[in-house]
Design an enzyme around this catalytic site. Structure first.
Site, PDB file in Angstrom:
ATOM      1  N   LYS A  22     -41.831  79.689  23.944  1.00 25.62           N
ATOM      2  CA  LYS A  22     -42.442  81.437  22.972  1.00 25.62           C
ATOM      3  C   LYS A  22     -41.145  81.972  24.001  1.00 25.62           C
ATOM      4  O   LYS A  22     -41.080  82.564  23.256  1.00 25.62           O
ATOM      5  CB  LYS A  22     -43.768  81.401  23.728  1.00 25.62           C
ATOM      6  CG  LYS A  22     -44.376  82.910  23.788  1.00 25.62           C
ATOM      7  CD  LYS A  22     -45.348  83.495  24.562  1.00 25.62           C
ATOM      8  CE  LYS A  22     -45.743  84.998  24.366  1.00 25.62           C
ATOM      9  NZ  LYS A  22     -45.191  85.816  24.621  1.00 25.62           N
ATOM     10  N   ASN A  23     -40.917  81.486  24.894  1.00 26.34           N
ATOM     11  CA  ASN A  23     -40.204  82.946  25.505  1.00 26.34           C
ATOM     12  C   ASN A  23     -38.811  82.679  25.263  1.00 26.34           C
ATOM     13  O   ASN A  23     -38.168  83.641  24.956  1.00 26.34           O
ATOM     14  CB  ASN A  23     -40.207  83.490  26.493  1.00 26.34           C
ATOM     15  CG  ASN A  23     -41.681  83.700  27.905  1.00 26.34           C
ATOM     16  OD1 ASN A  23     -42.514  84.486  26.922  1.00 26.34           O
ATOM     17  ND2 ASN A  23     -41.884  83.725  28.659  1.00 26.34           N
ATOM     18  N   CYS A 116     -49.274  91.692  26.132  1.00 28.90           N
ATOM     19  CA  CYS A 116     -50.217  92.030  27.339  1.00 28.90           C
ATOM     20  C   CYS A 116     -49.994  93.255  28.211  1.00 28.90           C
ATOM     21  O   CYS A 116     -48.895  93.576  28.912  1.00 28.90           O
ATOM     22  CB  CYS A 116     -49.808  90.930  27.835  1.00 28.90           C
ATOM     23  SG  CYS A 116     -51.471  89.044  27.498  1.00 28.90           S
ATOM     24  N   ARG A 121     -44.326  97.433  32.462  1.00 27.50           N
ATOM     25  CA  ARG A 121     -43.002  97.598  31.581  1.00 27.50           C
ATOM     26  C   ARG A 121     -41.442  97.951  31.443  1.00 27.50           C
ATOM     27  O   ARG A 121     -41.806  97.981  30.018  1.00 27.50           O
ATOM     28  CB  ARG A 121     -42.821  95.614  31.444  1.00 27.50           C
ATOM     29  CG  ARG A 121     -43.716  94.836  32.511  1.00 27.50           C
ATOM     30  CD  ARG A 121     -43.891  93.863  31.439  1.00 27.50           C
ATOM     31  NE  ARG A 121     -45.303  93.642  30.413  1.00 27.50           N
ATOM     32  CZ  ARG A 121     -45.555  93.027  29.610  1.00 27.50           C
ATOM     33  NH1 ARG A 121     -45.013  91.636  30.152  1.00 27.50           N
ATOM     34  NH2 ARG A 121     -45.807  92.763  29.285  1.00 27.50           N
ATOM     35  N   ASP A 304     -45.228  83.751  35.328  1.00 22.99           N
ATOM     36  CA  ASP A 304     -46.519  83.821  34.564  1.00 22.99           C
ATOM     37  C   ASP A 304     -47.087  81.995  34.950  1.00 22.99           C
ATOM     38  O   ASP A 304     -47.952  81.965  34.490  1.00 22.99           O
ATOM     39  CB  ASP A 304     -45.480  83.151  33.327  1.00 22.99           C
ATOM     40  CG  ASP A 304     -45.012  84.002  31.886  1.00 22.99           C
ATOM     41  OD1 ASP A 304     -45.158  85.236  32.123  1.00 22.99           O
ATOM     42  OD2 ASP A 304     -44.281  83.734  31.234  1.00 22.99           O
ATOM     43  N   ARG A 396     -51.385  83.764  21.657  1.00 19.55           N
ATOM     44  CA  ARG A 396     -50.475  84.113  22.232  1.00 19.55           C
ATOM     45  C   ARG A 396     -49.420  83.924  22.334  1.00 19.55           C
ATOM     46  O   ARG A 396     -47.848  83.276  22.207  1.00 19.55           O
ATOM     47  CB  ARG A 396     -49.684  85.900  22.099  1.00 19.55           C
ATOM     48  CG  ARG A 396     -50.882  86.542  21.883  1.00 19.55           C
ATOM     49  CD  ARG A 396     -50.296  87.904  22.106  1.00 19.55           C
ATOM     50  NE  ARG A 396     -49.609  88.144  22.525  1.00 19.55           N
ATOM     51  CZ  ARG A 396     -48.737  88.449  23.899  1.00 19.55           C
ATOM     52  NH1 ARG A 396     -49.520  88.580  24.663  1.00 19.55           N
ATOM     53  NH2 ARG A 396     -46.812  88.973  23.822  1.00 19.55           N
TER      54      ARG A 396
END
Length: 417
Positions: A22-23, A116, A121, A304, A396
Site C-alpha cells: 500500500k505504501n 488516519c 503529521r 505501523d 484502507r
C-alpha cells in the site's frame, strides 16, 4: 456501514498470499504523472486508498484502466488543475500530488490531506524541500499552492527522516534542472520501489535506501512497466495473527529481509519462524515470553506494526513494554483493547502491557493499524463474538481480509450495522 464480526479461539492454519505494498502504491500512482507515455503497474493492491487515487488521476485527465491487480495509466493528457477539495481530502498520501505535479508542470494546488488521524503529521519537510528546489509555497484557505518558473537542483537536509518528504522531493527533483542531494533521507523499502520506477521511466536516482540520495534531473520521462513490492505491513499483520492464535501459517510472496525487525521479536517471544526465499512460516507456541519493543524508523521495528504487536503482547506472560519513537501518541487502540479486558496503561511514548486473556466486546477502529490490532485481539478470544466498527478504515490497508482469514480457518464475517 459495516462492522466486522469475529468468533475467535481458532488457530489460523494454511497459506496466505500477500498483496502489493500500500505504501508503495500510493506513491507510485502519482509518480506516473511524471511520464509522457503509458505506465503499467502490476501487483497493485485493491484498496480504498488506491481507488481514491484513480479518481484523482482521472480528474486530472489521465486515462486509467484497472483490472485485477494491474493498472494502466496514460498520463499524456494530464493537466495541472487546482484540486483544493474532492478526492484529495480523503487520504493522507494525496500530498504526493504536490511533488509529481510540481515536477512535471511547475505548479500545483492541492488541498491539505486527510487520512488516519492518529497524530498530527506536518508536511513542513516536504515544503522545505520544494522551496529549496526553487518553488514558491503558500497555504491559502486550506490548500497548498506551489509554483516554480524553473526547478533547480539543490542540497536538502531533512530535519526528520521522513518517508513522505523523501519521496515527494524525489518526485519534484526527478525533472528539475541539475543535481539534487537529499541528506538524512528515509531508508524504507517503499522508497527504493519508487526510485526503481522513476529510474525505469528515465530518471537518474542513486542511493535510494541509504541516508543520502542523489538525483540528476532529466527533461523528459517515459512510460514503463513495474511490479510493486510485497506489503511488509500486511505480511507482518498475518505473521502476528498466526502467532497470537497459536497457529501455523505460511505467509507467501514476501521479502523476508523487510520483516527482520518483526521476526526477531517473534523469535525472542518463543514463536517458531522459518524463512524461505519468498515466504515466512510462523508456528505458534502455548507459552510466550514477555519482550520489550521499540518502534523506530526503518530498519527498526515499524511503527505501523506497533498496534498489531500490542495485541500479541497481551498473550505473553509477564509485563512487556512497547514504545513508539516515531509517533508519540499512536495508542488509540489501547482503550479499545482495555474494553476487551487487556491490562495496558500508557505512559508517554510507551504502553506497559500485562499478559492475560481477552474477552469479546464491541469496539471501534480509530485508524487503519488500530483496526488491525482489534482484529488480532478478536481472533484470540475464546468465547463470544467481537464486533469491530470502523471497518472502512481497515479497508484502507488490507484487501481480501475476510476472505484470507476465513481461508486460514477463522470464523469472521461482515455485517451491516
Amino acid at each position: 456501514m459495516e462492522k466486522l464480526m469475529i468468533s475467535g479461539g481458532r488457530p489460523l492454519e494454511g497459506v496466505v498470499q500477500i498483496s502489493g505494498a500500500k505504501n508503495s502504491a500510493i506513491a507510485l500512482l502519482p509518480a506516473a504523472i511524471l511520464a509522457e507515455s503509458t505506465v503499467i503497474l502490476d501487483n497493485l493492491p485493491r484498496l480504498s486508498d488506491v481507488a481514491v487515487y484513480t479518481e484523482i488521476l482521472e480528474e486530472l485527465g489521465a486515462s486509467v484502466e484497472w483490472s485485477d491487480n494491474q493498472i494502466i495509466i496514460d498520463p499524456s493528457r494530464i493537466r495541472s488543475i487546482p484540486m483544493p477539495n474532492g478526492p484529495v481530502k480523503k487520504l493522507r498520501a494525496s500530498y504526493y500530488m504536490m511533488g509529481a505535479l510540481l515536477g512535471r508542470f511547475g505548479e500545483a494546488t492541492i488541498g491539505l490531506p486527510g487520512g488516519c488521524n492518529f497524530e498530527p503529521r506536518p508536511i513542513d519537510q516536504h515544503i522545505k524541500g520544494f522551496e529549496a528546489l526553487g518553488a514558491t509555497v503558500t497555504n491559502e484557505h486550506g490548500a497548498i499552492h506551489l509554483h516554480a518558473k524553473e526547478l533547480k537542483g539543490a542540497k536538502i537536509y531533512l530535519d526528520v527522516s521522513s518517508v513522505g518528504a523523501t519521496i515527494n522531493i524525489m518526485l519534484a527533483a526527478a525533472r528539475a534542472k541539475g543535481s539534487t542531494t537529499i541528506e538524512n533521507a528515509a531508508k524504507e523499502p517503499e522508497i527504493i520501489d519508487v526510485a526503481t520506477l522513476l529510474n525505469s521511466m528515465g530518471a537518474s536516482i542513486k542511493g535510494a535506501g541509504t541516508e543520502t540520495i542523489r538525483i540528476e534531473g532529466v527533461k523528459e520521462m517515459k512510460g514503463c512497466r513495474h511490479s510493486i513490492i510485497p506489503d511488509r505491513i500486511q505480511a507482518g499483520t498475518y505473521l502476528i495473527a498466526a502467532a497470537a492464535t497459536r497457529g501455523n501459517v505460511l505467509v507467501d510472496g514476501v521479502i523476508p529481509k523487510h520483516l527482520e525487525a518483526l521476526t526477531a521479536k517473534l523469535i525472542e517471544m518463543g514463536v517458531t519462524v522459518e524463512e524461505l526465499d519468498e515466504s515466512i512460516r510462523v508456528i505458534g507456541a502455548s507459552r510466550y515470553e514477555h519482550v520489550d519493543v521499540k518502534a523506530l524508523v526503518y530498519p527498526g521495528f515499524p511503527t505501523d506494526m506497533q498496534s498489531p504487536m500490542t495485541s500479541l503482547l497481551t498473550q505473553a506472560e509477564g509485563v512487556s513494554i512497547l514504545s513508539d519513537f516515531v509517533y508519540s501518541n499512536r495508542f488509540k487502540h489501547v482503550p479499545e483493547l482495555v474494553r476487551m479486558g487487556a491490562k495496558i496503561r500508557v505512559e508517554g511514548r510507551s504502553a506497559i502491557i500485562e499478559g492475560g486473556k481477552l474477552n469479546s466486546a464491541k469496539v471501534k477502529a480509530a485508524d487503519l493499524r488500530a483496526g488491525a490490532a482489534l482484529v488480532i485481539a478478536g481472533l484470540t478470544v475464546e468465547e463470544g463474538v467481537t464486533e469491530i466498527s470502523g471497518v472502512e478504515l481497515i479497508d484502507r490497508g488490507y484487501d481480501n481480509l475476510v476472505t484470507n482469514l476465513r481461508a486460514l480457518g477463522a470464523d469472521v464475517w461482515r455485517q451491516e450495522e
